[in-house]
Design a protein around this motif. Structure first.
Motif, PDB file in Angstrom:
ATOM      1  N   THR A 107     -23.653  -1.882  11.940  1.00  0.00           N
ATOM      2  CA  THR A 107     -23.071  -0.753  11.224  1.00  0.00           C
ATOM      3  C   THR A 107     -24.133  -0.004  10.419  1.00  0.00           C
ATOM      4  OG1 THR A 107     -21.003  -1.961  11.045  1.00  0.00           O
ATOM      5  CG2 THR A 107     -21.288  -0.124   9.551  1.00  0.00           C
ATOM      6  N   PHE A 141     -12.457   0.575  20.052  1.00  0.00           N
ATOM      7  CA  PHE A 141     -11.383   0.201  20.982  1.00  0.00           C
ATOM      8  C   PHE A 141     -11.936  -0.608  22.155  1.00  0.00           C
ATOM      9  CE2 PHE A 141      -8.969   3.623  18.874  1.00  0.00           C
ATOM     10  CZ  PHE A 141      -7.799   2.916  18.656  1.00  0.00           C
ATOM     11  N   GLY A 179     -15.784  -6.028  10.769  1.00  0.00           N
ATOM     12  CA  GLY A 179     -14.568  -5.712  10.019  1.00  0.00           C
ATOM     13  C   GLY A 179     -14.760  -4.745   8.880  1.00  0.00           C
ATOM     14  N   TYR A 180     -15.818  -3.920   8.969  1.00  0.00           N
ATOM     15  CA  TYR A 180     -16.056  -2.923   7.916  1.00  0.00           C
ATOM     16  C   TYR A 180     -15.082  -1.778   8.036  1.00  0.00           C
ATOM     17  CZ  TYR A 180     -17.998   1.625   6.670  1.00  0.00           C
ATOM     18  OH  TYR A 180     -18.144   2.905   6.254  1.00  0.00           O
ATOM     19  N   PHE A 185     -18.281  -2.284  13.455  1.00  0.00           N
ATOM     20  CA  PHE A 185     -16.979  -2.163  12.798  1.00  0.00           C
ATOM     21  C   PHE A 185     -16.031  -3.265  13.295  1.00  0.00           C
ATOM     22  CE2 PHE A 185     -13.957   1.511  11.414  1.00  0.00           C
ATOM     23  CZ  PHE A 185     -13.122   0.604  10.787  1.00  0.00           C
ATOM     24  N   ILE A 186     -15.940  -3.397  14.622  1.00  0.00           N
ATOM     25  CA  ILE A 186     -14.964  -4.344  15.154  1.00  0.00           C
ATOM     26  C   ILE A 186     -15.473  -5.782  15.026  1.00  0.00           C
ATOM     27  CG2 ILE A 186     -15.746  -4.142  17.566  1.00  0.00           C
ATOM     28  CD1 ILE A 186     -12.131  -4.522  16.317  1.00  0.00           C
ATOM     29  N   ALA A 237     -12.874  -4.171  20.945  1.00  0.00           N
ATOM     30  CA  ALA A 237     -11.805  -4.961  20.326  1.00  0.00           C
ATOM     31  C   ALA A 237     -11.387  -6.141  21.201  1.00  0.00           C
ATOM     32  CB  ALA A 237     -10.602  -4.063  20.042  1.00  0.00           C
ATOM     33  N   ASP A 258     -11.113 -12.417   4.276  1.00  0.00           N
ATOM     34  CA  ASP A 258     -10.133 -11.671   5.054  1.00  0.00           C
ATOM     35  C   ASP A 258     -10.443 -11.861   6.537  1.00  0.00           C
ATOM     36  OD1 ASP A 258      -7.903 -10.135   4.928  1.00  0.00           O
ATOM     37  OD2 ASP A 258      -8.979  -8.232   4.942  1.00  0.00           O
ATOM     38  N   THR A 291      -9.236  -3.276  11.036  1.00  0.00           N
ATOM     39  CA  THR A 291      -9.422  -3.570  12.455  1.00  0.00           C
ATOM     40  C   THR A 291      -8.103  -3.541  13.228  1.00  0.00           C
ATOM     41  OG1 THR A 291      -9.405  -5.889  11.824  1.00  0.00           O
ATOM     42  CG2 THR A 291     -11.552  -4.909  12.272  1.00  0.00           C
ATOM     43  N   ARG A 313     -16.756 -16.245  10.271  1.00  0.00           N
ATOM     44  CA  ARG A 313     -16.441 -14.899   9.765  1.00  0.00           C
ATOM     45  C   ARG A 313     -17.640 -14.338   9.000  1.00  0.00           C
ATOM     46  NH1 ARG A 313     -15.760 -10.373   8.634  1.00  0.00           N
ATOM     47  NH2 ARG A 313     -14.054  -9.397   7.495  1.00  0.00           N
ATOM     48  N   TYR A 316       0.825  -1.203   0.000  1.00  0.00           N
ATOM     49  CA  TYR A 316       0.000   0.000   0.000  1.00  0.00           C
ATOM     50  C   TYR A 316       0.856   1.248   0.000  1.00  0.00           C
ATOM     51  CZ  TYR A 316      -3.528  -3.392   1.290  1.00  0.00           C
ATOM     52  OH  TYR A 316      -4.351  -4.476   1.304  1.00  0.00           O
ATOM     53  N   TRP A 347      -9.712 -11.747  15.144  1.00  0.00           N
ATOM     54  CA  TRP A 347      -8.857 -10.912  14.281  1.00  0.00           C
ATOM     55  C   TRP A 347      -7.374 -11.175  14.435  1.00  0.00           C
ATOM     56  CZ3 TRP A 347     -11.287  -9.094  10.455  1.00  0.00           C
ATOM     57  CH2 TRP A 347     -12.608  -8.681  10.577  1.00  0.00           C
ATOM     58  N   VAL A 374     -13.564  -9.392  20.896  1.00  0.00           N
ATOM     59  CA  VAL A 374     -13.571 -10.159  19.649  1.00  0.00           C
ATOM     60  C   VAL A 374     -12.148 -10.405  19.156  1.00  0.00           C
ATOM     61  CG1 VAL A 374     -15.862  -9.448  18.894  1.00  0.00           C
ATOM     62  CG2 VAL A 374     -13.902  -8.016  18.338  1.00  0.00           C
ATOM     63  N   GLN A 402      -6.056  -1.296  13.744  1.00  0.00           N
ATOM     64  CA  GLN A 402      -5.846  -0.105  14.578  1.00  0.00           C
ATOM     65  C   GLN A 402      -6.409  -0.311  15.984  1.00  0.00           C
ATOM     66  OE1 GLN A 402      -8.134   3.341  13.715  1.00  0.00           O
ATOM     67  NE2 GLN A 402      -9.788   2.164  12.811  1.00  0.00           N
ATOM     68  N   PHE A 403      -7.491  -1.103  16.105  1.00  0.00           N
ATOM     69  CA  PHE A 403      -8.106  -1.301  17.416  1.00  0.00           C
ATOM     70  C   PHE A 403      -7.265  -2.215  18.289  1.00  0.00           C
ATOM     71  CE2 PHE A 403     -11.921  -0.255  14.775  1.00  0.00           C
ATOM     72  CZ  PHE A 403     -12.084   1.002  15.307  1.00  0.00           C
ATOM     73  N   TYR A 404      -6.271  -2.858  17.698  1.00  0.00           N
ATOM     74  CA  TYR A 404      -5.331  -3.656  18.481  1.00  0.00           C
ATOM     75  C   TYR A 404      -3.965  -2.963  18.521  1.00  0.00           C
ATOM     76  CZ  TYR A 404      -9.043  -7.005  18.092  1.00  0.00           C
ATOM     77  OH  TYR A 404     -10.273  -7.584  18.165  1.00  0.00           O
ATOM     78  N   SER A 420      -8.971  -3.990   2.995  1.00  0.00           N
ATOM     79  CA  SER A 420      -8.698  -5.159   3.827  1.00  0.00           C
ATOM     80  C   SER A 420      -9.289  -4.972   5.221  1.00  0.00           C
ATOM     81  CB  SER A 420      -7.186  -5.369   3.937  1.00  0.00           C
ATOM     82  OG  SER A 420      -6.892  -6.149   5.073  1.00  0.00           O
ATOM     83  N   ALA A 421     -10.206  -5.868   5.593  1.00  0.00           N
ATOM     84  CA  ALA A 421     -10.834  -5.784   6.914  1.00  0.00           C
ATOM     85  C   ALA A 421      -9.799  -5.956   8.021  1.00  0.00           C
ATOM     86  CB  ALA A 421     -11.927  -6.836   7.038  1.00  0.00           C
ATOM     87  N   LYS A 422      -8.793  -6.782   7.740  1.00  0.00           N
ATOM     88  CA  LYS A 422      -7.772  -6.997   8.775  1.00  0.00           C
ATOM     89  C   LYS A 422      -6.970  -5.737   9.036  1.00  0.00           C
ATOM     90  CE  LYS A 422      -5.184 -10.763   9.218  1.00  0.00           C
ATOM     91  NZ  LYS A 422      -4.390 -11.910   8.721  1.00  0.00           N
ATOM     92  N   LYS A 423      -6.683  -4.994   7.951  1.00  0.00           N
ATOM     93  CA  LYS A 423      -5.943  -3.753   8.114  1.00  0.00           C
ATOM     94  C   LYS A 423      -6.805  -2.725   8.847  1.00  0.00           C
ATOM     95  CE  LYS A 423      -3.017  -0.549   5.507  1.00  0.00           C
ATOM     96  NZ  LYS A 423      -1.698  -0.797   6.103  1.00  0.00           N
TER      97      LYS A 423
END
Lengths: 463, 106
Positions: free
Chosen positions: A414, A452, B105-106, B101-102, A455, A393, B41, A403, A299, A462, A458, B43-45, B36-39
């Protein structure tokens, strides 16, 4: 001439060497060059300040109305201010003319033509590597630079190309030389030329006055000298030149062809002058840059992508009078479906009639078409970077089936949250944030707070 | 002529411009890694703050541009849509969206 102890390319310095070099000053600018620089800077400051205030037409005005008032008030009247602008401009032209005529050989030919604007192959490589490094697409070392680096040379080229245009059009405007037709064109050219210089001037002033690494360059315009360490690190080719001259001078004085003194203490590098190994960079063109920027995986650095996104958002506000969004577009598609299935319900629902009431289709809208564009833009970007693939993903410890279930649950929350708040992270947080909507910022804080806070619960999905 | 320009657009122009702006929106979002949903989310980790960096850079760039253009009189802010504030629904909506979101994974 023996020059074994002057390395051909920058070699790592020992701490003592670096310290000694940081203490030694070498001369960079002649005092006449420094005087001209500051005279020029003052003229630009004054002419930009008065010039911006002279443009009073509401169609072309670049400065806010209150600024026009202040500057005109300072001069008493617009006529006085115009007179002042012209007088300073003419002084500027005269000074440059005298400098160019009497100092042609010393300054114009030596300083400007040989040093300030002479782009060589290393400079082109430097520009290419610099661009790629900013975009995070390269970690090659920058090639050695002469007394001015390629960026400075580009700016100088721009300035020297444009200054005559500014001077000539200024004279044409001030004295209404030739036909009115030409005067009208002179006005346009004058603005455009100044605009070009100002865009470069912003970088020039930032690098000179703010950028910490270039501090010595700024002070060299006051003292005329830079320390040797800075020259060695930033302008190696020039440093080498100066050292060769010093050595030559020393040898001439001693009248010997004697060996290089050990006082510099540089290790005799394997690459010494005269060997043909002189840093041969493989030649690559514009195509290589485009390829590296758009076609390689990985990226963009977040701040680069952020500026691109910000400019798109700004353009959206300028063109459409609203920001970018996502959930509004989806709502319109849903509205179209509901209006098709149950038109009676839609016309009697206060929420849906706003989107899909009688008359206009909800699909003929900014949001609906913007979303098609988003899909296309994302697809093209991913395709260019070879990122297109079908995948789920997810974190390593969760099955694809869970998932999907979580995505559905998250999507429900959302979607409901976005409609309750009248916008999603794009339409409300991003776009509303940029126009300082209080609700948008409250929304944004709530999103991050919940993200936050949630997180932890869950985490196994992730990470 | 001053911005915003949409009142002067024909319907076709309006829709084409919408599509183009969307194109760049999608392009830069993908370039930033937001596909990317992983990217997103991460930030929350506290692993990857690309989302915050991109978002706030974009907000600041657009905000400065809008502020300057509006002060200079080029952008008519009365024609620009500023989202209205409904504090409680927006806080509640934000919490719901953040939770979604968390989870999603949106």
């Amino acid at each position: 001439m023996d020059s074994l102890n002057i390395p051909i390319s920058p070699v790592p310095l020992t701490f003592e060497q670096a310290e000694a070099m940081a203490r030694r000053q070498i001369k960079k600018h002649h005092v006449a060059v420094m005087l001209l620089h500051w005279f020029n800077a003052m003229v630009w400051l004054v002419e930009l300040a008065t010039g911006a205030a002279l443009i009073s037409s509401p169609h072309f005005r670049i400065a806010p109305v209150w600024y026009l008032g202040i500057v005109q008030g300072f001069f008493g009247s617009r006529a006085h201010m115009l007179w002042f602008h012209i007088a300073v401009g003419i002084t500027w032209i005269v000074v440059f003319a005298v400098y160019g005529t009497f100092g042609f050989r010393t300054y114009l030919a030596r300083e400007v033509l040989e040093r300030e604007i002479a782009l060589d192959w290393d400079d082109l490589v430097w520009l290419r590597v610099r661009l790629l490094r900013i975009l995070g697409r390269s970690n090659e070392p920058l090639p050695s630079q002469g007394i001015y680096n390629a960026g400075q040379k580009l700016f100088a080229l721009l300035v020297y190309a444009v200054i005559p245009i500014i001077m000539i059009t200024g004279l044409v405007m001030a004295f209404h030389l030739m036909s009115m037709f030409l005067v009208a064109w002179a006005v346009v050219l004058h603005f455009l030329a100044v605009g070009l210089v100002v865009s470069g001037l912003m970088i020039h002033v930032y690098m000179g006055a703010v950028f910490p690494e270039e501090k010595p360059a700024f002070f060299s315009m006051i003292t005329g000298t830079v320390n040797e360490l800075y020259a060695y690190r930033h302008h190696f080719k020039w440093w080498k030149e100066v050292k060769m001259q010093e050595r030559q001078w020393k040898q001439d004085m001693e009248g010997t062809g004697g060996s290089a003194g050990p006082e510099d203490g540089f290790p005799a590098a394997a690459e010494t002058l005269g060997l043909p190994s002189d840093v041969t960079q493989p030649r690559r063109g514009l195509g290589e840059i485009v390829h590296r920027v758009f076609r390689t995986p990985g990226y963009w650095p977040p701040y680069v992508a952020g500026v691109g996104l910000g400019l798109t958002l700004l353009a959206t506000f300028i063109l459409m009078g609203e920001g970018l969004g996502a959930s509004g577009g989806f709502t319109r598609y849903l509205g179209a479906v509901i209006a098709w299935v149950a038109p009676h319900y839609v016309n009697h629902s206060s929420y849906w009639s706003e989107y899909a009431g009688t008359g206009q289709s909800p699909l003929i809208s900014f949001g609906a078409f913007e979303l098609i564009g988003v899909v296309m833009g994302g697809f093209v970007s991913g395709w260019l970077a070879h990122r297109l693939r079908i995948s789920v993903d997810k974190g390593p410890r969760v099955s694809a089936r869970s998932r999907y279930a979580l995505a559905l649950l998250g999507g429900l929350l959302t979607g409901y949250g976005a409609r309750l708040a009248r916008g999603c992270t794009s339409g409300l947080a991003l776009s509303g944030g940029a126009v300082l909507s209080a609700g948008a910022w409250a929304f944004m804080m709530a999103v991050f707070a919940a993200g936050f806070a949630g997180a932890y619960f869950v985490r196994r999905y992730w990470i | 002529m001053s911005a915003p320009f949409f009142p002067q657009f024909s319907q076709t122009t309006y829709l084409v411009v919408s599509l183009l702006l969307g194109f760049f929106f999608g392009f830069f979002l993908e370039r930033a890694g937001f596909s990317s949903a992983k990217k997103l989310t991460a930030q929350f980790y506290f692993k990857d703050f690309a989302v915050l960096k991109v978002m706030f850079t974009a907000i600041i760039v657009a905000m400065l541009g809008i502020a300057y253009l509006a002060t200079a009189g080029w952008l008519d802010m009365s024609l620009v849509y500023v989202p209205l504030t409904f504090l409680w629904p927006q806080l509640a909506g934000g919490l719901l969206l953040g939770a979604g979101f968390i989870i999603g994974g949106y």
